[in-house]
Design a protein around this motif. Structure first.
Motif, PDB file in Angstrom:
ATOM      1  N   ARG A  93     118.920 117.060   3.586  1.00 31.75           N
ATOM      2  CA  ARG A  93     117.843 116.781   4.538  1.00 31.75           C
ATOM      3  C   ARG A  93     116.468 116.832   3.873  1.00 31.75           C
ATOM      4  O   ARG A  93     116.260 117.518   2.868  1.00 31.75           O
ATOM      5  N   SER A 111     111.940 117.270   8.163  1.00 33.98           N
ATOM      6  CA  SER A 111     112.806 117.018   9.317  1.00 33.98           C
ATOM      7  C   SER A 111     113.403 118.309   9.876  1.00 33.98           C
ATOM      8  O   SER A 111     114.131 118.275  10.862  1.00 33.98           O
ATOM      9  N   SER A 138     114.845 109.513  19.406  1.00 30.87           N
ATOM     10  CA  SER A 138     115.583 109.562  18.140  1.00 30.87           C
ATOM     11  C   SER A 138     114.617 109.574  16.972  1.00 30.87           C
ATOM     12  O   SER A 138     113.527 108.990  17.029  1.00 30.87           O
ATOM     13  N   TYR A 139     115.029 110.269  15.913  1.00 33.42           N
ATOM     14  CA  TYR A 139     114.376 110.142  14.616  1.00 33.42           C
ATOM     15  C   TYR A 139     115.233 109.174  13.800  1.00 33.42           C
ATOM     16  O   TYR A 139     116.330 109.520  13.354  1.00 33.42           O
ATOM     17  N   ARG A 181     117.973 106.855  13.218  1.00 35.81           N
ATOM     18  CA  ARG A 181     119.226 106.634  13.948  1.00 35.81           C
ATOM     19  C   ARG A 181     119.795 107.920  14.529  1.00 35.81           C
ATOM     20  O   ARG A 181     120.876 107.905  15.129  1.00 35.81           O
ATOM     21  N   THR A 182     119.090 109.031  14.347  1.00 37.74           N
ATOM     22  CA  THR A 182     119.589 110.322  14.813  1.00 37.74           C
ATOM     23  C   THR A 182     119.040 110.632  16.194  1.00 37.74           C
ATOM     24  O   THR A 182     117.830 110.818  16.370  1.00 37.74           O
ATOM     25  N   LEU A 183     119.914 110.693  17.187  1.00 38.97           N
ATOM     26  CA  LEU A 183     119.518 111.043  18.543  1.00 38.97           C
ATOM     27  C   LEU A 183     119.207 112.538  18.593  1.00 38.97           C
ATOM     28  O   LEU A 183     120.049 113.368  18.281  1.00 38.97           O
ATOM     29  N   VAL A 184     117.997 112.858  18.980  1.00 41.00           N
ATOM     30  CA  VAL A 184     117.557 114.256  19.011  1.00 41.00           C
ATOM     31  C   VAL A 184     117.461 114.770  20.443  1.00 41.00           C
ATOM     32  O   VAL A 184     117.856 115.897  20.737  1.00 41.00           O
ATOM     33  N   PRO A 215     123.685 117.835  22.735  1.00 37.56           N
ATOM     34  CA  PRO A 215     122.466 117.032  22.565  1.00 37.56           C
ATOM     35  C   PRO A 215     121.419 117.309  23.640  1.00 37.56           C
ATOM     36  O   PRO A 215     121.115 116.438  24.461  1.00 37.56           O
TER      37      PRO A 215
END
Length: 489
Positions: free
Chosen positions: A155, A159, A291-292, A294-297, A484
């Protein structure tokens, strides 16, 4: 002298003007600045663990800087007496040799990072010692196995949450394998689960023979880890107690010393009543997605924050609590969904005007030349006239500091400046991101009172925290976020 043996003989330290300028330039936002110490005598045997505790600004960080060879080398000033670690005089040791005997984990880990990625940061110090690649990799693997951050290796540092950054800093220190490891408020941004990891790390370090010195406000988790507790106030040692005697202090005794809870216990269900005059309206989050890359936050169906209520947001480190706060404040724009105040959906710009936020790293939001200027920044002429600044300074423990530059204050004092500024704005939505990070008991109570005053005026008050004591002191309700980001209770 044996490896890991620390002696502090009649030590004093007075900061110079150059140190204050260096602090302003570096924006070292979560550390004590300019807290002089005097008449310090300590003998810390190899392999032992010692707690440094006391109010914010008592000199804990200043003493750690001397033990870690950071003062007067990087924090100019006048030192007296002798500080030796493993037989080395730390006040004169070249900075590049310090890592041979001691490593420090800062309260704000961002100020000690030199790279942009976790793997690179873990390798950085070892590469600077010209170690072979195989040894670097072996040390990193061993340190990561202890702290449990294998999932963060690939990482970027920017982030990660504050708690995750803290664990990365601990891992980097472990990889150095020094005789002595110094911790400055290591649990300040950690969730209960991460504190359990930190506790296990400290126990393992003790078993491996390392000497630990821990400056800390959150104390309960250290029962069974430390050998003794050194209480500082106004730059001097006031008491030096064996661990058993320290943890046997009654609640009345520890409160009189300005200390936080000594025994681990979950708080009782929040019992602070919401203001009956402000039960209508509030903030509602619906179908919120963010999302950041493609990462759904963030993935929330519905969440309500009533006016006149203090809502605590908790959850594991890295679950997205600070991201949700940024969305609510309009500092980030959602991919989908609505955020409404009193039944009206607000765009990001409108939310930005309606909300005040006290950030986790308050050094990033203090811009005034004085404390008073920072608190009143952005207020209209009429609002400045109406503001009772002396009363606000009194309530936040800032009396006498109004003409100081905010960046010349301790981390705890800067936290209170940011909270006072948020109170002065009188915004309908107020968010606090880990507001008691690095703060002692009296200031925790004061901040809880400020939150209550905001809620009683009808504001939506949201506090992101891992601090059970703050929750027990102030919160009406608790929402626990889990990936999530589903609501749990």
């Amino acid at each position: 002298m044996r490896a890991g043996h620390i002696t502090v003989d009649n030590v004093g330290f007075t900061y110079g003007a150059a140190s204050a300028l260096a602090q302003l330039a570096s924006a070292e936002s979560d550390a004590e600045v300019g807290v002089d110490i005097a008449d310090i005598d300590l003998d810390i045997p190899p392999g032992s663990a010692v707690l440094l505790c006391g109010p914010s600004g008592s000199g804990k960080t200043s003493l750690l800087r001397l033990l870690g060879g950071l003062a007067p080398q990087l924090h100019p000033g006048t030192a007296s007496g002798s500080v030796t670690v493993s037989g080395r005089e730390m006040t004169t040791l070249d900075v590049h040799r310090v890592v041979e005997v001691a490593a420090t984990v800062f309260q704000n880990p961002r100020t000690q990072f030199f790279t942009t990625e976790v793997a690179g940061e873990l390798a950085f110090g070892l590469e600077n010692q010209a170690m072979e690649r195989a040894e670097i990799l072996e040390r990193i693997r061993a340190a990561v196995a202890v702290t449990g951050i294998a999932g963060l290796i690939d990482r970027r540092l920017d982030s990660l949450s504050g708690g995750q950054l803290q664990l990365v800093a601990c891992t980097a220190a472990l990889a150095q394998r020094p005789d002595v490891i110094l911790f400055d408020e290591p649990s300040s941004n950690l969730s209960p689960a991460s504190i359990e990891i930190l506790s296990a790390v400290m126990r393992g370090l003790r078993e491996a023979g390392h000497t630990l010195v821990i400056a800390e406000h959150r104390l309960a988790y250290l029962d069974g880890i430390i050998d003794r507790a050194v209480l500082l106030d106004d730059g001097r040692v006031r008491e030096d107690l064996p661990a058993a005697q320290f943890f046997a202090l009654s609640d009345e005794q520890r409160r009189a010393k300005g200390l936080r809870r000594l025994r681990a216990a979950r708080p009782a269900p929040p019992s602070v009543p919401a203001s009956a005059a402000h039960t209508d309206g509030g903030l509602v989050v619906e179908n919120l997605r963010f999302s950041y890359g493609r990462t759904l936050v963030t993935d929330l169906d519905r969440m309500e924050f009533p006016r006149g209520t203090i809502t605590a947001l908790t959850g594991p480190n890295g679950v997205g609590k600070s991201t949700l706060a940024r969305l609510i404040c309009g500092l980030a724009k959602q991919d989908a969904g609505t955020i409404s105040l009193d039944g009206r959906a607000l765009r990001a710009r409108e939310r930005n005007r309606a909300a005040s936020m006290v950030m986790q790293d308050v050094g990033r939001q203090l811009f005034g030349e004085t404390v008073a200027a920072d608190i009143t920044m952005g207020l209209s002429a009429s609002a400045r006239t109406a503001l009772d600044l002396p009363a606000l300074l009194e309530a936040t423990g800032l009396i006498g500091l109004e003409e100081r530059h905010p960046q010349s204050l301790s981390g705890g004092q800067r936290q209170r400046v940011a909270i006072a500024a948020a109170a002065a704005q009188d915004s309908p939505v107020c968010l606090f991101d880990e507001p008691t990070s690095g703060l002692g008991f009296s200031h925790l109570v004061g901040i809880a009172a400020q939150m209550r005053a905001l809620a009683d005026r009808g504001a939506v008050v949201i506090v992101i925290t891992h601090d059970d004591e703050l929750i027990a002191e102030a919160a009406n309700s608790v929402i626990t976020l889990t990936p999530p980001l589903t609501r749990k209770g």
